[in-house]
Motif scaffolding. Structure first.
Motif, PDB file in Angstrom:
ATOM      1  N   MET A   1      47.443  36.461  34.846  1.00 26.00           N
ATOM      2  CA  MET A   1      46.296  35.635  35.225  1.00 26.00           C
ATOM      3  C   MET A   1      44.988  36.192  34.688  1.00 26.00           C
ATOM      4  SD  MET A   1      47.377  34.357  39.036  1.00 26.00           S
ATOM      5  CE  MET A   1      46.320  32.903  38.975  1.00 26.00           C
ATOM      6  N   LEU A   2      44.843  37.516  34.659  1.00 26.47           N
ATOM      7  CA  LEU A   2      43.617  38.080  34.093  1.00 26.47           C
ATOM      8  C   LEU A   2      43.561  37.905  32.582  1.00 26.47           C
ATOM      9  CD1 LEU A   2      42.882  41.300  36.168  1.00 26.47           C
ATOM     10  CD2 LEU A   2      41.836  39.037  36.328  1.00 26.47           C
ATOM     11  N   GLN A   3      44.710  37.867  31.925  1.00 32.38           N
ATOM     12  CA  GLN A   3      44.709  37.566  30.499  1.00 32.38           C
ATOM     13  C   GLN A   3      44.279  36.121  30.249  1.00 32.38           C
ATOM     14  OE1 GLN A   3      45.365  39.344  27.489  1.00 32.38           O
ATOM     15  NE2 GLN A   3      44.922  41.044  28.870  1.00 32.38           N
ATOM     16  N   LEU A   4      44.754  35.188  31.085  1.00 30.13           N
ATOM     17  CA  LEU A   4      44.315  33.796  30.955  1.00 30.13           C
ATOM     18  C   LEU A   4      42.823  33.677  31.207  1.00 30.13           C
ATOM     19  CD1 LEU A   4      47.218  31.862  32.759  1.00 30.13           C
ATOM     20  CD2 LEU A   4      46.882  32.194  30.310  1.00 30.13           C
ATOM     21  N   LEU A   5      42.329  34.364  32.247  1.00 28.18           N
ATOM     22  CA  LEU A   5      40.900  34.340  32.538  1.00 28.18           C
ATOM     23  C   LEU A   5      40.094  34.877  31.355  1.00 28.18           C
ATOM     24  CD1 LEU A   5      39.104  35.349  35.793  1.00 28.18           C
ATOM     25  CD2 LEU A   5      38.473  36.504  33.690  1.00 28.18           C
ATOM     26  N   ALA A   6      40.560  35.947  30.757  1.00 30.83           N
ATOM     27  CA  ALA A   6      39.830  36.539  29.628  1.00 30.83           C
ATOM     28  C   ALA A   6      39.768  35.587  28.442  1.00 30.83           C
ATOM     29  CB  ALA A   6      40.479  37.864  29.227  1.00 30.83           C
ATOM     30  N   LEU A   7      40.852  34.873  28.181  1.00 31.95           N
ATOM     31  CA  LEU A   7      40.867  33.927  27.060  1.00 31.95           C
ATOM     32  C   LEU A   7      39.940  32.741  27.321  1.00 31.95           C
ATOM     33  CD1 LEU A   7      44.660  33.889  26.167  1.00 31.95           C
ATOM     34  CD2 LEU A   7      42.823  34.911  24.826  1.00 31.95           C
ATOM     35  N   VAL A   8      39.881  32.292  28.572  1.00 28.80           N
ATOM     36  CA  VAL A   8      38.970  31.192  28.921  1.00 28.80           C
ATOM     37  C   VAL A   8      37.521  31.635  28.772  1.00 28.80           C
ATOM     38  CG1 VAL A   8      38.135  29.749  30.829  1.00 28.80           C
ATOM     39  CG2 VAL A   8      40.592  30.035  30.475  1.00 28.80           C
ATOM     40  N   ALA A   9      37.207  32.853  29.184  1.00 30.72           N
ATOM     41  CA  ALA A   9      35.822  33.270  29.353  1.00 30.72           C
ATOM     42  C   ALA A   9      35.237  34.062  28.188  1.00 30.72           C
ATOM     43  CB  ALA A   9      35.701  34.116  30.628  1.00 30.72           C
ATOM     44  N   MET A  10      36.060  34.539  27.256  1.00 33.95           N
ATOM     45  CA  MET A  10      35.549  35.455  26.240  1.00 33.95           C
ATOM     46  C   MET A  10      34.578  34.770  25.273  1.00 33.95           C
ATOM     47  SD  MET A  10      38.782  36.001  23.672  1.00 33.95           S
ATOM     48  CE  MET A  10      39.303  34.749  22.503  1.00 33.95           C
TER      49      MET A  10
ATOM     50  N   ASP B   1      41.383  38.513  14.010  1.00 35.66           N
ATOM     51  CA  ASP B   1      41.909  39.869  13.891  1.00 35.66           C
ATOM     52  C   ASP B   1      42.144  40.461  15.281  1.00 35.66           C
ATOM     53  OD1 ASP B   1      42.198  42.558  12.382  1.00 35.66           O
ATOM     54  OD2 ASP B   1      40.622  42.964  13.859  1.00 35.66           O
ATOM     55  N   ALA B   2      43.173  41.308  15.392  1.00 34.78           N
ATOM     56  CA  ALA B   2      43.530  41.886  16.695  1.00 34.78           C
ATOM     57  C   ALA B   2      42.356  42.603  17.346  1.00 34.78           C
ATOM     58  CB  ALA B   2      44.706  42.856  16.527  1.00 34.78           C
ATOM     59  N   GLY B   3      41.645  43.412  16.595  1.00 33.63           N
ATOM     60  CA  GLY B   3      40.532  44.160  17.154  1.00 33.63           C
ATOM     61  C   GLY B   3      39.427  43.251  17.651  1.00 33.63           C
ATOM     62  N   ALA B   4      39.096  42.222  16.883  1.00 35.28           N
ATOM     63  CA  ALA B   4      38.006  41.319  17.247  1.00 35.28           C
ATOM     64  C   ALA B   4      38.323  40.541  18.519  1.00 35.28           C
ATOM     65  CB  ALA B   4      37.721  40.359  16.088  1.00 35.28           C
ATOM     66  N   VAL B   5      39.530  40.004  18.608  1.00 41.10           N
ATOM     67  CA  VAL B   5      39.916  39.228  19.791  1.00 41.10           C
ATOM     68  C   VAL B   5      39.956  40.116  21.027  1.00 41.10           C
ATOM     69  CG1 VAL B   5      41.791  37.908  20.869  1.00 41.10           C
ATOM     70  CG2 VAL B   5      41.188  37.496  18.466  1.00 41.10           C
ATOM     71  N   ARG B   6      40.550  41.284  20.918  1.00 43.33           N
ATOM     72  CA  ARG B   6      40.702  42.154  22.085  1.00 43.33           C
ATOM     73  C   ARG B   6      39.381  42.788  22.496  1.00 43.33           C
ATOM     74  NH1 ARG B   6      46.362  45.261  21.032  1.00 43.33           N
ATOM     75  NH2 ARG B   6      45.281  45.969  19.146  1.00 43.33           N
ATOM     76  N   ASP B   7      38.464  42.985  21.556  1.00 44.61           N
ATOM     77  CA  ASP B   7      37.122  43.454  21.907  1.00 44.61           C
ATOM     78  C   ASP B   7      36.446  42.479  22.873  1.00 44.61           C
ATOM     79  OD1 ASP B   7      37.299  45.727  20.380  1.00 44.61           O
ATOM     80  OD2 ASP B   7      36.098  44.957  18.713  1.00 44.61           O
ATOM     81  N   GLU B   8      36.577  41.181  22.584  1.00 38.08           N
ATOM     82  CA  GLU B   8      35.922  40.169  23.430  1.00 38.08           C
ATOM     83  C   GLU B   8      36.623  40.027  24.776  1.00 38.08           C
ATOM     84  OE1 GLU B   8      33.088  39.227  22.670  1.00 38.08           O
ATOM     85  OE2 GLU B   8      33.123  39.907  20.589  1.00 38.08           O
ATOM     86  N   LYS B   9      37.928  40.146  24.803  1.00 38.27           N
ATOM     87  CA  LYS B   9      38.634  40.061  26.081  1.00 38.27           C
ATOM     88  C   LYS B   9      38.239  41.203  27.016  1.00 38.27           C
ATOM     89  CE  LYS B   9      42.941  39.687  24.702  1.00 38.27           C
ATOM     90  NZ  LYS B   9      44.391  39.704  24.994  1.00 38.27           N
ATOM     91  N   VAL B  10      38.163  42.409  26.472  1.00 34.83           N
ATOM     92  CA  VAL B  10      37.868  43.547  27.342  1.00 34.83           C
ATOM     93  C   VAL B  10      36.438  43.465  27.888  1.00 34.83           C
ATOM     94  CG1 VAL B  10      37.012  45.250  25.661  1.00 34.83           C
ATOM     95  CG2 VAL B  10      38.371  46.007  27.613  1.00 34.83           C
ATOM     96  N   LYS B  11      35.510  42.868  27.155  1.00 36.90           N
ATOM     97  CA  LYS B  11      34.155  42.677  27.670  1.00 36.90           C
ATOM     98  C   LYS B  11      34.170  41.815  28.930  1.00 36.90           C
ATOM     99  CE  LYS B  11      31.848  42.965  23.149  1.00 36.90           C
ATOM    100  NZ  LYS B  11      31.113  42.173  22.123  1.00 36.90           N
ATOM    101  N   VAL B  12      34.987  40.757  28.919  1.00 38.85           N
ATOM    102  CA  VAL B  12      35.109  39.893  30.100  1.00 38.85           C
ATOM    103  C   VAL B  12      35.680  40.682  31.275  1.00 38.85           C
ATOM    104  CG1 VAL B  12      36.291  37.889  31.066  1.00 38.85           C
ATOM    105  CG2 VAL B  12      35.378  37.782  28.742  1.00 38.85           C
ATOM    106  N   LEU B  13      36.751  41.406  31.031  1.00 39.09           N
ATOM    107  CA  LEU B  13      37.419  42.144  32.109  1.00 39.09           C
ATOM    108  C   LEU B  13      36.500  43.198  32.725  1.00 39.09           C
ATOM    109  CD1 LEU B  13      40.863  42.488  30.318  1.00 39.09           C
ATOM    110  CD2 LEU B  13      40.346  41.009  32.261  1.00 39.09           C
ATOM    111  N   ARG B  14      35.658  43.794  31.901  1.00 40.46           N
ATOM    112  CA  ARG B  14      34.710  44.792  32.415  1.00 40.46           C
ATOM    113  C   ARG B  14      33.543  44.146  33.146  1.00 40.46           C
ATOM    114  NH1 ARG B  14      34.636  48.651  26.995  1.00 40.46           N
ATOM    115  NH2 ARG B  14      36.529  49.859  27.503  1.00 40.46           N
ATOM    116  N   SER B  15      33.360  42.820  32.948  1.00 38.28           N
ATOM    117  CA  SER B  15      32.256  42.109  33.592  1.00 38.28           C
ATOM    118  C   SER B  15      32.646  41.501  34.934  1.00 38.28           C
ATOM    119  CB  SER B  15      31.741  40.988  32.669  1.00 38.28           C
ATOM    120  OG  SER B  15      31.252  41.515  31.455  1.00 38.28           O
ATOM    121  N   LEU B  16      33.909  41.651  35.324  1.00 45.68           N
ATOM    122  CA  LEU B  16      34.338  41.107  36.614  1.00 45.68           C
ATOM    123  C   LEU B  16      33.617  41.826  37.750  1.00 45.68           C
ATOM    124  CD1 LEU B  16      38.159  40.739  35.958  1.00 45.68           C
ATOM    125  CD2 LEU B  16      36.609  38.877  36.600  1.00 45.68           C
TER     126      LEU B  16
END
Length: 480
Positions: free
Chosen positions: A238-247, A254-269
């Protein structure tokens, strides 16, 4: 890394995941020529099997779990398989596995390892791989969940893996990221001009993410008692789905670019308040018209483990300030469903006298059906003396209808292919996992401080009444 593996090693190759998902997925990929011709697949487990025994096990699994029309060239696929017996807790067996993988003589074969074992076995497995040449620069490893039960245990697992494998050779799997509609969420947001300008707090009122399961314990009592709904479903899927919706839009796929944006969302919770979470545990009831036992009856004793959780989450950044994200998941729900609901705000001014305008709503169905549904207001055909009559109408895209000739894939197909080919975009990075655990641990701290016991709900319902109150106090209803 984007270097194709020559050899794929499946740990836990005789287990349920391998039989239901991995072997059928690999056979389907081979039937479509998506696996390169020279790829060898080695299964390993504690069972004493010959190569032919393992091939027979694989044949039975494929015939059970893969539709007839996707089993092309199955005999050819089975010939790719071999087997090496191994008890991961003892050094014996690793040398034979390395030899079978073509690494004993130190050749240059690229090896992909899929590790589907209990987390308690990760550390001895990594040690055995490293000591027998199976963790070198030519090897990559895929880790199946659960990756710990909290931040501390997750870090211990990640440290153990990192002692032998660099981050660019670690593939942490979340099978939801292999689902077509989850990937299509990325395309929907970043390949269409009309969504992204509206994808913010100015135009979106709230987001709902629901994962409902009709099943109960299903023989997983020991695991579920150590996990519960929060760890089993929210921490990862569910947190992966949330990150994809909100990033934010990544600069590339690219793997690095996509995951960089996801982790920003997760750290902003935002850290959750005590009244922003609801827990529940099912009691006897009926699902699909059939009577089912309660959790306590299935377990055979009392328990405070939650089988349902509902959360009101907030993302503290410019894009999503003030927009609640409502999450809920539970067992013994009325239906099996995974969906994302994006509720847009009301139009700022209604120019149609007497017409009650309904808000636009985007519903992304992930399972059991993969579809995209957008509700809009439109004029009802006809001639009126004054004004016009309006009604909400749906725009539906059902995946099989939109792409004629395509069929529903097993989520593991995409992920196994990416593992073999060395693509990490749809896998989870360490900092993502740790950001997820940090937020989950803060919720559990609240529950433990309050000594919170889950509210009961009848099997076949949508959870305890407090879950309804959680959203209704904001003037919102769950999308049932």
């Amino acid at each position: 890394m984007n270097i194709k593996a020559d050899t794929l090693i499946l740990f836990g190759a005789t287990g349920d995941l391998s039989k239901r998902m991995l072997l059928p997925s690999l056979c389907a990929l081979h039937a479509e020529d998506l696996l390169h011709a020279d790829l060898r697949i080695i299964g390993t487990a504690r069972s004493e099997l010959s190569d032919n025994d393992f091939r027979n096990l694989a044949r039975e699994a494929i015939e059970t779990y893969l539709p007839d029309h996707r089993r092309g060239r199955m005999a050819e696929f089975l010939n790719k398989l071999s087997y090496s017996q191994l008890d991961v807790t003892t050094p014996e067996g690793y040398a034979a596995l390395a030899e079978k993988a073509g690494l004993k003589e130190g050749d240059n074969r690229q090896v992909a390892i899929f590790l589907s074992t209990a987390p308690s076995l990760f550390e001895p497995t990594i040690k055995g791989l490293a000591e027998h040449g199976l963790a070198g620069e030519n090897s990559r490893i895929c880790l199946e969940k659960p990756l710990g039960t909290d931040l501390e245990s997750s870090c211990a697992i990640n440290d153990a893996v990192a002692s032998a494998f660099s981050e660019d050779r670690i593939f942490r799997i979340d099978h939801y990221l292999g689902k077509e509609t989850v990937q299509n969420l990325i395309a929907l947001r970043f390949a269409n001009m009309f969504f992204e300008p509206l994808w913010n707090s100015q135009h979106i009122e709230h987001v709902q993410i629901s994962v409902g399961e009709t099943v109960g314990l299903e023989g997983r009592a020991d695991f579920y008692e150590s996990a519960g709904a929060l760890r089993d479903m929210v921490q990862n899927h569910m947190l992966q789905l949330l990150a994809l919706v909100a990033m934010e839009p990544p600069v590339s796929f690219d793997a690095g670019a996509v995951r960089d944006e996801k982790v920003k969302v997760l750290r902003s919770l935002r850290k959750m308040e005590p009244d922003e979470s609801v827990t529940g545990q099912y009691r006897k009831g009926a699902v699909d018209g059939q009577p089912v036992a309660g959790y306590d009856e299935e377990l055979g004793r009392d328990s405070n483990v939650e089988t349902f959780v509902a959360l009101k989450a907030h993302i503290d950044n410019w894009r999503w300030q003030g927009v609640p994200f409502y999450l809920r998941t539970g067992k013994r729900m009325p239906e099996r469903v995974t969906e994302i609901v994006v509720q847009f705000r009301c139009v700022p001014h209604n120019i149609f006298p007497g017409a009650k305008l309904k808000q636009n709503r985007l519903v992304i169905g992930i399972q059991p059906e993969e579809n995209i549904h957008l509700s809009m207001m439109a004029k009802v055909p006809g001639i009126e003396n004054e004004g016009m009559t309006l009604r909400q109408v749906p725009l539906d895209i059902t995946m099989p209808d939109a792409f004629t000739g395509k069929f529903k894939r097993i989520a593991y197909e995409r992920l196994l292919l990416d593992l073999v080919d060395g693509r990490q975009t749809l896998f989870v990075r360490r900092d993502e996992v740790e950001a997820q655990w940090r937020w989950i641990d803060s919720i559990r701290e609240i529950w433990e401080k309050e000594d919170r016991a889950p509210k009961t709900y009848a099997a076949g319902s949508w959870g305890p009444s407090k879950a309804i109150a959680l959203v209704e106090r904001d003037g919102v209803s769950w999308h049932d």
